[in-house]
Design a protein around this motif. Structure first.
Motif, PDB file in Angstrom:
ATOM      1  N   ALA A 102       0.834  -1.203   0.000  1.00 23.69           N
ATOM      2  CA  ALA A 102       0.000   0.000   0.000  1.00 23.69           C
ATOM      3  C   ALA A 102       0.872   1.259   0.000  1.00 23.69           C
ATOM      4  O   ALA A 102       2.086   1.201   0.249  1.00 23.69           O
ATOM      5  N   ALA A 165      -3.179  -8.446   1.847  1.00 20.26           N
ATOM      6  CA  ALA A 165      -2.761  -7.833   0.585  1.00 20.26           C
ATOM      7  C   ALA A 165      -1.887  -8.766  -0.228  1.00 20.26           C
ATOM      8  O   ALA A 165      -1.917  -8.750  -1.458  1.00 20.26           O
ATOM      9  N   LYS A 194      -6.214  -3.488   5.267  1.00 20.00           N
ATOM     10  CA  LYS A 194      -6.886  -2.451   4.484  1.00 20.00           C
ATOM     11  C   LYS A 194      -7.336  -3.002   3.131  1.00 20.00           C
ATOM     12  O   LYS A 194      -7.660  -2.236   2.230  1.00 20.00           O
ATOM     13  N   PHE A 195      -7.356  -4.313   2.999  1.00 24.74           N
ATOM     14  CA  PHE A 195      -7.764  -4.954   1.756  1.00 24.74           C
ATOM     15  C   PHE A 195      -9.025  -5.777   2.007  1.00 24.74           C
ATOM     16  O   PHE A 195      -9.502  -5.873   3.140  1.00 24.74           O
ATOM     17  N   GLU A 225      -4.579   6.685   2.040  1.00 25.67           N
ATOM     18  CA  GLU A 225      -4.304   5.247   1.993  1.00 25.67           C
ATOM     19  C   GLU A 225      -4.303   4.755   0.547  1.00 25.67           C
ATOM     20  O   GLU A 225      -5.181   4.017   0.111  1.00 25.67           O
ATOM     21  N   THR A 228      -5.152   0.871  -1.613  1.00 29.35           N
ATOM     22  CA  THR A 228      -5.909  -0.031  -0.740  1.00 29.35           C
ATOM     23  C   THR A 228      -7.342  -0.172  -1.233  1.00 29.35           C
ATOM     24  O   THR A 228      -7.796   0.545  -2.132  1.00 29.35           O
TER      25      THR A 228
END
Length: 360
Positions: A102, A165, A194-195, A225, A228
């Motif tokens: 990211a 991720a 964050k995925f 971010e 993401t």
């Protein structure tokens, strides 16, 4: 909830090249990662030895871009397999990888990892997992704290990476979840992300021993971010995991006290409550982490993201000494009180069944 076939295509990281060391090719897991990358059309480079030869451009911005587009398959040495405590999140840190694809302009890893920001994944996964039983009951967070004893001994897999991720190429997270599912012990694997591509995890025999947490921020602050999944997609993924019987959580981080933060975070909490409404046997935790930075991370992030509007001017900040003798900039006492009061009250109203694990 939308059907799986109705969900938008998830954000998937695709590096431009994969480097695999000679030692990593000696492990079946390492060879499998290289094979997946090759099948996906990624350039696989077999290094003649165990040193990463990166051949990065001289220009810092181009070097950063090239490093972030590289996945390296290496072997975690014995020093990396000696687990370290990771309060307040968990008893122990277990690293399946190091680095993240990211592009977050507040990145917590900036300044703490050495060298170019290449993402490294470890081929000797079985060796990494084999040391975990030696740490049962020996931590200081969930092993000894009465309020969290029900979690058992906890192992945090996302201290230095976002394992979801990397999952389409590595399979490391699925393997670890299945390993914990077979482990007949009072223990729990934890990861935050964050995925949103959780499809490979839904049918695993996890036995409730892995907790996924979605790292979320309001749209106004999620713009920091890059690369993401959208926050709405992360919340949908969290609901899918809850429906699959996983314990789940919200990691609201980093909390940013920029103008309009109250209304922005109020809407975010409402969205989270709506996404999880009606989930059967919901086991939900919340972790609240305010934005902080060091002088080193500030310098690194400014070089990586020179156009970022993230405020690191020192306004409304105070200096806090870390346990290692360093210094970091955190919000001042008045700002911290206002933030904490808001979140505790708002979460209690919108998500009364959630357990607030910590504030920092």
């Amino acid at each position: 909830m939308a059907l799986a076939t109705d969900l938008p295509r998830p954000v998937v990281w695709r590096p431009r090249r994969l480097l695999i060391t000679r030692a990593a090719r000696g492990f079946a897991h390492g060879r499998a990662i290289a094979a997946r990358a090759g099948a996906a059309g990624i350039d696989v480079i077999e290094l003649p030895g165990d040193r990463l030869t990166l051949d990065l451009p001289d220009d810092p911005r181009r070097a950063y871009a090239a490093a972030k587009a590289t996945l390296a398959v290496t072997v975690a040495p014995p020093s990396k397999r000696r687990l370290q405590p990771i309060a307040p999140s968990a008893d122990w840190r277990v690293d399946l990888a190091e680095g993240c694809p990211a592009h977050c302009s507040y990145c917590y890893l900036a300044g703490s990892l050495q060298g170019p920001p290449v993402t490294r994944v470890y081929a000797n996964l079985e060796e990494i997992l084999a040391v975990l039983p030696d740490h049962l009951g020996r931590g200081t967070v969930t092993s000894r704290q009465r309020a969290r004893a029900g979690e058992g001994t906890t192992f945090e897999a996302s201290c230095y990476t976002d394992p979801l991720a990397l999952e389409p190429l590595t399979g490391s997270l699925s393997a670890a979840i299945a390993w914990f599912g077979r482990w007949q012990a009072e223990a729990q694997l934890r990861f935050t992300t964050k995925f949103a591509d959780v499809a490979p995890l839904l049918a695993l025999d996890h036995n409730g021993r892995t907790r996924m947490r979605a790292s979320i921020n309001p749209p106004a602050f999620a713009r920091f971010e890059g690369g993401t999944a959208p926050v709405a997609a992360r919340l949908r993924a969290l609901r899918r995991m809850a429906d699959a019987g996983y314990p789940v959580g919200l990691t609201i981080a980093p909390i940013i006290a920029a103008p309009g933060w109250e209304s922005a975070y109020d809407a975010l909490i409402e969205d989270a409550a709506a996404a999880l409404a009606g989930a059967p046997d919901l086991d939900l935790t919340v972790e609240l982490i305010t934005h902080r930075y060091t002088a080193t991370s500030q310098a690194v992030l400014t070089s990586w993201y020179p156009g970022s509007s993230l405020d690191m001017t020192g306004r409304d900040r105070t200096t806090k000494r870390t346990k290692f003798g360093g210094e970091k900039q955190v919000y001042d006492a008045a700002t911290m009180r206002a933030l904490r009061s808001f979140f505790e009250a708002r979460l209690a109203k919108a998500l009364p069944a959630a357990r607030l694990l910590y504030w920092t």
